[in-house]
Scaffold this active site. Structure first.
Site, mmCIF file in Angstrom:
data_model
loop_
_atom_site.group_PDB
_atom_site.id
_atom_site.type_symbol
_atom_site.label_atom_id
_atom_site.label_comp_id
_atom_site.label_asym_id
_atom_site.label_seq_id
_atom_site.Cartn_x
_atom_site.Cartn_y
_atom_site.Cartn_z
ATOM 1 N N GLU A 99 -1.977 4.341 4.454
ATOM 2 C CA GLU A 99 -1.181 5.417 5.123
ATOM 3 C C GLU A 99 -0.342 6.171 3.970
ATOM 4 O OE1 GLU A 99 1.720 3.472 7.536
ATOM 5 O OE2 GLU A 99 2.853 5.410 7.932
ATOM 6 N N ASP A 207 8.142 -8.251 -7.025
ATOM 7 C CA ASP A 207 8.101 -7.007 -8.099
ATOM 8 C C ASP A 207 9.039 -5.773 -7.778
ATOM 9 O OD1 ASP A 207 7.642 -5.689 -10.534
ATOM 10 O OD2 ASP A 207 5.577 -5.036 -9.996
HETATM 11 P P1 ADP Z 1 0.265 1.592 -9.459
HETATM 12 O O1 ADP Z 1 -0.620 0.680 -8.820
HETATM 13 O O2 ADP Z 1 -0.569 2.202 -10.656
HETATM 14 O O3 ADP Z 1 1.545 1.175 -10.238
HETATM 15 P P2 ADP Z 1 1.801 2.922 -7.320
HETATM 16 O O4 ADP Z 1 1.431 1.998 -6.460
HETATM 17 O O5 ADP Z 1 3.172 2.689 -7.884
HETATM 18 O O6 ADP Z 1 0.343 2.779 -8.464
HETATM 19 O O7 ADP Z 1 1.896 4.508 -6.900
HETATM 20 C C1 ADP Z 1 1.866 5.323 -7.641
HETATM 21 C C2 ADP Z 1 2.842 6.277 -7.227
HETATM 22 O O8 ADP Z 1 2.374 6.965 -6.040
HETATM 23 C C3 ADP Z 1 4.162 5.611 -6.704
HETATM 24 O O9 ADP Z 1 5.149 5.838 -7.870
HETATM 25 C C4 ADP Z 1 4.535 6.425 -5.559
HETATM 26 O O10 ADP Z 1 5.363 7.615 -6.040
HETATM 27 C C5 ADP Z 1 3.180 7.108 -4.992
HETATM 28 N N1 ADP Z 1 2.855 6.165 -3.717
HETATM 29 C C6 ADP Z 1 2.583 4.891 -3.778
HETATM 30 N N2 ADP Z 1 2.198 4.505 -2.514
HETATM 31 C C7 ADP Z 1 2.240 5.587 -1.677
HETATM 32 C C8 ADP Z 1 1.915 5.808 -0.378
HETATM 33 N N3 ADP Z 1 1.512 4.956 0.512
HETATM 34 N N4 ADP Z 1 2.074 7.073 -0.057
HETATM 35 C C9 ADP Z 1 2.613 8.050 -0.903
HETATM 36 N N5 ADP Z 1 2.716 8.032 -2.051
HETATM 37 C C10 ADP Z 1 2.875 6.796 -2.573
#
Ligand code: ADP
Length: 300
Positions: A99, A207
């Site tokens: 999502e 984390d």
């Molecule tokens: P990584 O696994 O590379 O650390 P993240 O899970 O932190 O990546 O996701 C990268 C960025 O995308 C996050 O800093 C956040 O701003 C955005 N993000 C993460 N999950 C979602 C989501 N489900 N919907 C919209 N944006 C998201």
């Protein structure tokens, strides 16, 4: 553990299953902020929006573990996480679809609610996640890009010493001289006198730094990117303080709901040593000084 998570042999196949018809991709826009994967907003041609993460095909396991963690948190019904839709491999890439969190404006009491929601998550039942012991998780996962051992232990103190500090110390061996290695041995011995058992095991995000929560469409905090396991709740709170701390209202909300944790400040840096060691293993020498300064603080 998460049988509901379907794995696909292509992104196209996953999208077809999610939307119930063959849909094209009308938009794929990079989302910044992550430090491991490539992240995108993906708009299917029927208008649906999803969040897509990509990595190389051999890293699919990272996504499976991330999905398991999000699912474990979602099941507590205490705090929101994005719903995971699919994962799989597509040529040389692996992918995770979930999502897309449409960010809303923060509620007035955003941080207080966040603290209360996290306390509710920590209060949730944990038996199904640990199997044979009280602390750990049904499978190993990752803390950032680092491998995280979750084999269960009956006692929190044993779990933290043997499954958190010890594997990271072993992995980091090459960074330590003899004197430093001896100090680390002393710390491992002493850890049992510093740590305490929790009243009750808790499902942890694992984390919890400021990059791993977002504001959801409901104006509340949503958790992303977990490294879940069942442990002492104060380990999550300690992590929030590692890089400067969350706003005061968060701790107000949390402690009002969960109760105080006497002596927590004396244990905080030991919990965060796990993350500093992980950073030393992942990013190298810049974390050596921070690691040793915590070790000497406890061992003298
Ligand atoms: P990584 O696994 O590379 O650390 P993240 O899970 O932190 O990546 O996701 C990268 C960025 O995308 C996050 O800093 C956040 O701003 C955005 N993000 C993460 N999950 C979602 C989501 N489900 N919907 C919209 N944006 C998201």
């Amino acid at each position: 553990m998460d049988e509901s998570l379907k794995r696909y042999d292509s992104l196209k196949e996953a999208l077809t299953d999610i939307y119930g018809k063959d849909v094209g991709v009308c938009q794929k826009s990079p989302v910044s902020g992550g430090d491991i994967n490539r992240a995108y907003l993906l708009r299917a041609c029927d208008g649906g929006v999803l969040f897509l993460k990509e990595n190389t095909a051999d890293n699919l396991n990272f996504f499976i573990k991330e999905a398991e963690g999000l699912e474990a948190i979602r099941k507590t019904k205490a705090i929101s996480v994005p719903v995971v839709k699919a994962c799989g491999r597509d040529g040389f890439d692996s992918f995770l679809l979930m999502e897309f969190i449409m960010q809303g404006s923060r509620n007035k009491d955003f941080y207080e609610e966040f603290g209360r929601d996290l306390a509710a998550m920590h209060a949730a039942d944990t038996e199904e996640y640990t199997g044979s012991g009280s602390f750990g998780f049904v499978s190993d996962n990752y803390i950032g890009a680092g491998y995280q051992v979750n084999t269960p232990e009956e006692k929190w103190i044993d779990f933290f010493r043997l499954k958190r500090l010890l594997p990271q110390i072993k992995r980091a061996e090459k960074w330590f001289n003899d004197t430093e290695s001896k100090a680390l041995d002393r710390l491992l011995e002493k850890a049992g006198d510093i740590l305490v058992e929790p009243e009750k095991p808790a499902l942890l995000h694992g984390d919890l730094w400021s990059g791993n929560y977002m504001t959801g469409p409901d104006g509340r905090a949503w958790l992303i990117d977990p490294a879940v396991y069942v442990g002492h709740p104060e380990a999550d709170i300690a992590m929030t303080e590692l890089f400067g701390g969350f706003p005061k209202a968060f701790y107000g909300g949390y402690f009002e709901a969960a109760g105080k944790m006497p002596g927590y400040e004396d244990r905080r840096d030991l919990y965060n040593l796990y993350h500093l060691l992980n950073h030393l293993n992942l990013f190298g020498a810049t974390y050596h000084r921070a690691v040793m300064s915590v070790v000497y603080r406890y061992t003298g």
